[in-house]
Design an enzyme around this catalytic site. Structure first.
Site, PDB file in Angstrom:
ATOM      1  N   ARG A 147      11.878   2.039  35.547  1.00 19.13           N
ATOM      2  CA  ARG A 147      11.589   1.059  34.505  1.00 19.13           C
ATOM      3  C   ARG A 147      10.952   1.752  33.300  1.00 19.13           C
ATOM      4  O   ARG A 147      10.141   2.660  33.467  1.00 19.13           O
ATOM      5  CB  ARG A 147      10.634   0.023  35.102  1.00 19.13           C
TER       6      ARG A 147
ATOM      7  N   GLY B 245      -3.615  -3.498  40.892  1.00 18.95           N
ATOM      8  CA  GLY B 245      -3.159  -2.130  40.628  1.00 18.95           C
ATOM      9  C   GLY B 245      -1.714  -1.934  41.031  1.00 18.95           C
ATOM     10  O   GLY B 245      -1.092  -2.792  41.663  1.00 18.95           O
TER      11      GLY B 245
ATOM     12  N   ASP C 238      -1.939 -10.353  35.348  1.00 16.38           N
ATOM     13  CA  ASP C 238      -1.458  -8.983  35.585  1.00 16.38           C
ATOM     14  C   ASP C 238       0.008  -8.842  35.175  1.00 16.38           C
ATOM     15  O   ASP C 238       0.546  -7.734  35.196  1.00 16.38           O
ATOM     16  CB  ASP C 238      -1.655  -8.577  37.047  1.00 16.38           C
TER      17      ASP C 238
ATOM     18  N   LYS D 275       9.497   1.889  40.268  1.00 17.63           N
ATOM     19  CA  LYS D 275       8.982   0.714  40.983  1.00 17.63           C
ATOM     20  C   LYS D 275       9.623   0.683  42.368  1.00 17.63           C
ATOM     21  O   LYS D 275      10.855   0.672  42.481  1.00 17.63           O
ATOM     22  CB  LYS D 275       9.328  -0.544  40.174  1.00 17.63           C
TER      23      LYS D 275
ATOM     24  N   ARG E  28      -1.815  -4.286  31.007  1.00 23.12           N
ATOM     25  CA  ARG E  28      -1.757  -5.734  31.171  1.00 23.12           C
ATOM     26  C   ARG E  28      -3.114  -6.348  30.837  1.00 23.12           C
ATOM     27  O   ARG E  28      -4.127  -5.631  30.833  1.00 23.12           O
ATOM     28  CB  ARG E  28      -1.435  -6.056  32.647  1.00 23.12           C
TER      29      ARG E  28
ATOM     30  N   ASP F 110       4.086  -2.445  51.544  1.00 23.66           N
ATOM     31  CA  ASP F 110       4.764  -1.214  51.979  1.00 23.66           C
ATOM     32  C   ASP F 110       5.066  -0.268  50.818  1.00 23.66           C
ATOM     33  O   ASP F 110       5.611   0.819  51.027  1.00 23.66           O
ATOM     34  CB  ASP F 110       6.052  -1.557  52.740  1.00 23.66           C
TER      35      ASP F 110
END
Ligand code: AMP
Ligand code: MG
Length: 481
Positions: A166, A80, A242, A103, A173, A115
């Protein structure tokens, strides 16, 4: 930004609502004006706050997408978006639906022990390389903005943090399908497949077996994509399921790199110890990934399990042929061939062998052939290697060109439009990122300007065309996650 949210309209099991976590001091590092214009985005005074995630723009519905995946062959049932947050979808000026994602925007329910953040080096790396791929005509997610956070993230040690905005045709995916298949959630797989067909491949809905048509289309797209990677000497480095999209775009630029000297076994990624994702393995590995997609679709391709398996297997069996065909078509263009002859594949292969034998620079040799095709002897930076094998190859190529209809000038012009002079060479990328980490964006901006016109080989870009000196050579690349 006029957001739409078709993905968020899928059932709640597909995503988790999560807001970006604000950062201390957003500062714009790079902003892609051309892409913004395509998306109808106007850069306003608070752009750094918006693309760092400090200000959620009106109409956004931030969420993290659920997915699973095979990482280096091992299945992980839940990955995920652990650090990426989808703000929503925008319709671009061509009428295409595109995702806008941040991202490195903070932790999500999928962060596991991570993190949720990204470091400036990997963010600018993705920015540069994705924009270079786009400039070279390779389908890819795009980079809209890179924003420094004013905070540190801890990797090997403390490094400055950043967020990448992005843009992708979508972020679905192979691993998204695996997430539902692993839970034996056939309805989830079907809903996702219907969504992908409606969003990306509406023509598949008209086929006898729409989910088989979807599989075949994705298989062909991925085969063609990887062929294009090989045409430009690109090694993705982490071709996990992925990181294989349904849209056919390149995604997730981690430890990726470009060949300098031609070496089919080349691996740069520090985590790819077995060479699974080496340069020449990429077509076989993308086929493996598409086979994993096929498995998730079996239950919905046909009610008759044997028939579903036979039909899906036929697609997977056809992939090596599609890969070889896509590669050969591109190589014909790179070698200046407008017609097809049986010996063309062997001609292209023997060029690669001649390059490999003398460790010739892949990009420069192909670029030099553009001059050679024009009747000029390439010199200086573009001087062709001399070896008996290379000389013999040139004679053979000249014989082949003599049977091809175009004039030398037409051929050379066509070759110059498909053989890049400037690629984001590993050592130049490295230099630019080291400087950026220390606060100097000048090398990054200069490199970005050069890779945006890859087919230009004027004296001003010779610096970017030059292969690494032995001491400059990048031997290994890192994920940085
Ligand atoms: P990648 O290697 O970027 O394709 O990521 C593989 C998986 O690790 C994905 O589920 C990512 O969301 C997750 N991931 C990578 N880096 C981080 C991070 N710093 N924090 C949380 N999750 C991460
Ligand atoms: Mg990934």
């Amino acid at each position: 930004m006029n957001f739409e949210h078709t993905y968020a309209q899928l059932p709640a099991k597909f995503w988790q609502r999560v807001d970006p976590t604000p950062v201390k001091a957003p500062r714009m590092l790079a902003f892609n004006d051309a892409l913004a214009a395509e998306l109808g985005i106007v850069r306003e005074a608070d752009a750094a706050d918006v693309f760092a995630g400090n200000v959620v723009p009106p109409g956004a519905q931030p969420l993290a997408m659920a997915y699973a995946g095979h990482q280096f062959g091992h299945f992980v049932p839940q990955l995920g978006d652990g650090r990426a947050i989808l703000l929503g979808e925008l319709i671009d000026r061509h009428g295409q639906r595109r995702d806008l994602q941040l991202k490195g925007a903070g932790p999500t329910a999928f962060s596991r022990n991570g993190d949720g953040r990204a470091a400036i080096g990997p963010v600018l790396r993705e920015y540069l390389i994705s924009e270079a791929m786009h400039a070279m005509g390779v389908p890819t997610t795009r980079s809209l903005a890179a924003v420094a956070t004013g905070e540190h993230v801890f990797r090997e040690g403390p490094v400055p943090g950043a967020v990448l905005a992005r843009v992708g045709a979508s972020h679905i995916r192979v691993g998204t399908f695996q997430y539902f298949a692993a839970r034996r959630d056939t309805d989830g797989v079907r809903q996702l497949a219907d969504y992908v067909i409606a969003r990306h491949y509406p023509e598949a809905a008209q086929a006898d077996r729409p989910y088989l048509a979807l599989l075949e289309t994705v298989a062909r797209r991925q085969a063609a994509l990887v062929a294009q990677w090989q045409h430009v000497g690109f090694i993705h480095g982490v071709m996990n399921t992925d990181n294989t999209t349904l849209s056919g775009e390149t995604i997730d630029y981690g430890p990726c790199a470009f060949l300098d000297d031609y070496d089919p076994g080349k691996v740069f990624s520090s985590i790819d110890r077995a060479g699974r994702y080496s340069f020449a393995n990429q077509p076989a590995l993308v086929r493996w990934n598409v086979a994993r997609l096929a498995e998730t679709l079996l239950a919905i391709i046909d009610d008759d399990g044997d028939a579903a398996l036979a039909a899906a297997s036929a697609v997977i069996d056809a992939m090596p042929g599609w890969s070889a065909q896509a590669w050969l078509e591109g190589m014909r263009a790179k070698l200046g061939l407008a017609t097809n002859e049986d010996g063309d594949e062997a001609l292209a292969q023997s060029l690669l062998e001649a390059m490999h034998a003398v460790a010739a620079d892949y990009t420069l040799v192909l670029r030099a052939l553009c001059d050679a095709a024009d009747g000029r002897e390439p010199d200086g930076l573009l001087a062709l290697p001399r070896s008996p094998a290379f000389d013999a190859w040139r004679t053979r190529w000249a014989g082949r060109l003599a049977r091809d209809p175009r004039t030398a000038a037409e051929r050379a012009a066509a070759m110059r439009a498909v053989n890049p002079a400037v690629i984001p060479r590993n050592h130049r990328v490295h230099e630019a990122l080291v400087a950026a980490e220390q606060g100097d964006l000048v090398p990054f901006e200069a490199l970005l300007a050069a890779i945006r016109r890859p087919y230009d080989d004027g004296p001003d870009v010779h610096h970017y065309m030059t292969p690494p000196e032995p001491g400059e050579r990048v031997l290994q690349t890192f994920c940085g996650t």
